[in-house]
Scaffold this motif. Sequence first.
Motif, mmCIF file in Angstrom:
data_model
loop_
_atom_site.group_PDB
_atom_site.id
_atom_site.type_symbol
_atom_site.label_atom_id
_atom_site.label_comp_id
_atom_site.label_asym_id
_atom_site.label_seq_id
_atom_site.Cartn_x
_atom_site.Cartn_y
_atom_site.Cartn_z
ATOM 1 N N SER A 368 0.930 -1.225 0.157
ATOM 2 C CA SER A 368 -0.064 0.036 -0.137
ATOM 3 C C SER A 368 0.736 1.295 -0.076
ATOM 4 C CB SER A 368 -0.894 -0.095 1.237
ATOM 5 O OG SER A 368 -0.214 -0.001 2.290
ATOM 6 N N THR A 369 2.217 1.137 0.437
ATOM 7 C CA THR A 369 3.071 2.154 0.526
ATOM 8 C C THR A 369 3.702 2.472 -1.055
ATOM 9 O OG1 THR A 369 3.408 2.178 2.719
ATOM 10 C CG2 THR A 369 5.126 3.251 1.640
ATOM 11 N N LEU A 370 4.037 1.445 -1.475
ATOM 12 C CA LEU A 370 5.023 1.389 -2.870
ATOM 13 C C LEU A 370 3.885 1.787 -3.961
ATOM 14 C CD1 LEU A 370 7.031 -1.904 -2.523
ATOM 15 C CD2 LEU A 370 7.805 0.446 -2.504
ATOM 16 N N LEU A 371 2.885 0.900 -4.150
ATOM 17 C CA LEU A 371 1.901 1.243 -5.022
ATOM 18 C C LEU A 371 1.665 2.501 -5.611
ATOM 19 C CD1 LEU A 371 -0.429 -2.100 -5.612
ATOM 20 C CD2 LEU A 371 1.614 -1.404 -6.903
ATOM 21 N N PRO A 372 0.956 3.447 -4.579
ATOM 22 C CA PRO A 372 0.436 4.653 -4.913
ATOM 23 C C PRO A 372 1.583 5.529 -5.437
ATOM 24 C CG PRO A 372 -0.266 4.009 -2.719
ATOM 25 C CD PRO A 372 0.700 2.918 -3.177
ATOM 26 N N THR A 373 2.734 5.358 -5.085
ATOM 27 C CA THR A 373 3.994 6.269 -5.280
ATOM 28 C C THR A 373 4.279 5.755 -6.987
ATOM 29 O OG1 THR A 373 4.700 6.428 -3.327
ATOM 30 C CG2 THR A 373 6.413 6.898 -4.840
ATOM 31 N N LEU A 374 4.298 4.461 -7.056
ATOM 32 C CA LEU A 374 4.786 3.721 -8.580
ATOM 33 C C LEU A 374 3.842 4.273 -9.281
ATOM 34 C CD1 LEU A 374 6.458 0.391 -7.370
ATOM 35 C CD2 LEU A 374 7.512 2.639 -7.826
#
Length: 649
Positions: A368-374
């Motif tokens: 949930s932390t990685l996906l929004p940024t990527l």
Amino acid sequence: MAGGMWGQSQAQRVPVGALTLTALAEGIRSSQGERLGPYPMGLQPEPGLDCEADPGSAAAILRASDEPCSLPAPEGPHQAPQSSWEDGALADLALYTADCLEDTGFVGTQATALTLSSTLEARGEWLEDQVHALVRGLLAQVPSLAEGRPRRAALRVLSTLALEHARDVATRALGEMLSVSGCVGAIRGFYPHLLLVLVTQLHQLARDACCPDTPKVWALSHQGPPHSRASCTVEALKALLTGDGSRMVVTCMEQAGGWRKLAGAHTHLEGVLLLASALVAHADHHLRGLFADLLPQLRCTDDTQRLTAMAFFTGLLQSRPTAGLLREEVILERLRAWQSDPEPATRWLGLLGLGHMALSRKKVRHRSTLLPTLLGALGDGDTRLVSAALGALRRLLLRPRPPVRLLTAELGPRLLPLLDDARDAVRASAVGLLGTLVRRGCGGLRVGLRGPLRKLVLQSLVPLLLRLHDPSQEAAESSEWTLARCDQALRWGLLEEMVTVAHYDSPEALSRICCCLVQWYPSHVPSFLSQTQGYLRSPQDPLRRAAAMLIGFLVHHMSPSHANQVLLDSLLEDLGQLQSDLQPAVVAVAQVSAQQVELAACEPASPQGPRLPCLGQECTCPARPPPVYTDSPFRPRSLKCRWDCSGPG
């Protein structure tokens, strides 16, 4: 060394290193007519000791060094007149200091560097020449020193002096010093710091060598010839790595062109990433020290130091033990914070770091932390940022039990526009990511008819087929690979036809593909035609021709009930405009396809509709005559030359 302190007996040495250093510094500064300033912090003379009576005092050393030392001529833009006794005094100063500091260790070395620096600064405006001459002079004396602690102490002083005045030495003397046997072992205490300083200096030299009005863009064509000082720094880096037994790191950098990238203003960060990867693979014994040394510089106000440290930080995240020195939450928070930086290089490095984090097995709870940024970076206008985000998403899919359903739902709307992106690298990476997504979700594609991944595949089918004719070889090969993954997952049995279209531009193979797609997915035919219609206005000639041909075959194999009259009239209008195209091959295909659309518009719809065959069953062709297209002039009939290197004949 004629007349030097190393020629005196060991009984004449004074064990009080601080007092001796101060007296030597005062003697040298007095000889220049300087007004003596206060003693350096921590180097006040001890009460009750008479420097003049000491055989190790400044006067004694200056008298002992009346005979000149043989020093190489200083290099640099300034040539300052030097008397021989001054050179001898400076050489004796450092050598005697090294002798006194055999037992003092790192703290004593720091005090020595402070005293030597203040002494050199008192000598006047030619500091660069003085430091260079001093280091070269001392270096010439090192081979004559005994092996063991005397040589290690002298080398430790030399390394510290060069480290404190890295800019002033122009680094050739440092490179020669590092090539002396046993020198790298003597500086092992601050090996990572020296490595970081040398790499950072390359960044600064590269920026200084650039023209002030040169735009800050990332382009490999702006590398330019390496600067002379940069070449010396590179040689010092090679000597440092080779002396430490890291010859494989040097070899990897040479094979990848890493040294030239390190010396380029616009490619320096790429070179740092290559160096970090080589260190992770072949010199992991220094990673902990290097990681600890670069952490304070991540918030440095100087751009060259901060960006170099960021690139090292990003590259070292590939080492799981090294990344484990910090808590995962701390690393992720730092990388995410970089995404709000106005500097594109910072955001790019942050995305690369997130890609490395995605490979770690311990980061499952951070999806949930990685996906929004990527996912948010996919809309950036910078090619490197988008490519880095696509690469990180692909790494996330390569992990065990990847979040296929989540990625399909979140990635689909953002991925489709990238399949037709104007940037070749982005287009190829986006197509490849779709293929990876299909491969990882292969099992789910075979269950149900309305799954989100199946829908994404059908929405991407027309772009994939047309991109087989992409002028970019990388994008065309990526489309072929992804279509093969789709064929395997959905069990179409059309792999041979797809490969034939890709390698020979065969109209017969494309006709069979269209026949099967029309009969398997009749409700998607209007969507297939509408998507293909958009490519009729492509600026690329091969894609306009391929789109016109695809429309001809789709219309030929479909039932008139599949498309309404409005769509057919729109297709006729666009195909009519193509008949005035500048490319004769496009005009010829547009004429043939327009005839197929006219025939379909005049044919009455069947009341019962077509019979849908099972997958893999032979498709039935309509009674009207098929379209006949000439060979394509835009690409060779066979791509044998891609793999056959034997040459003509």
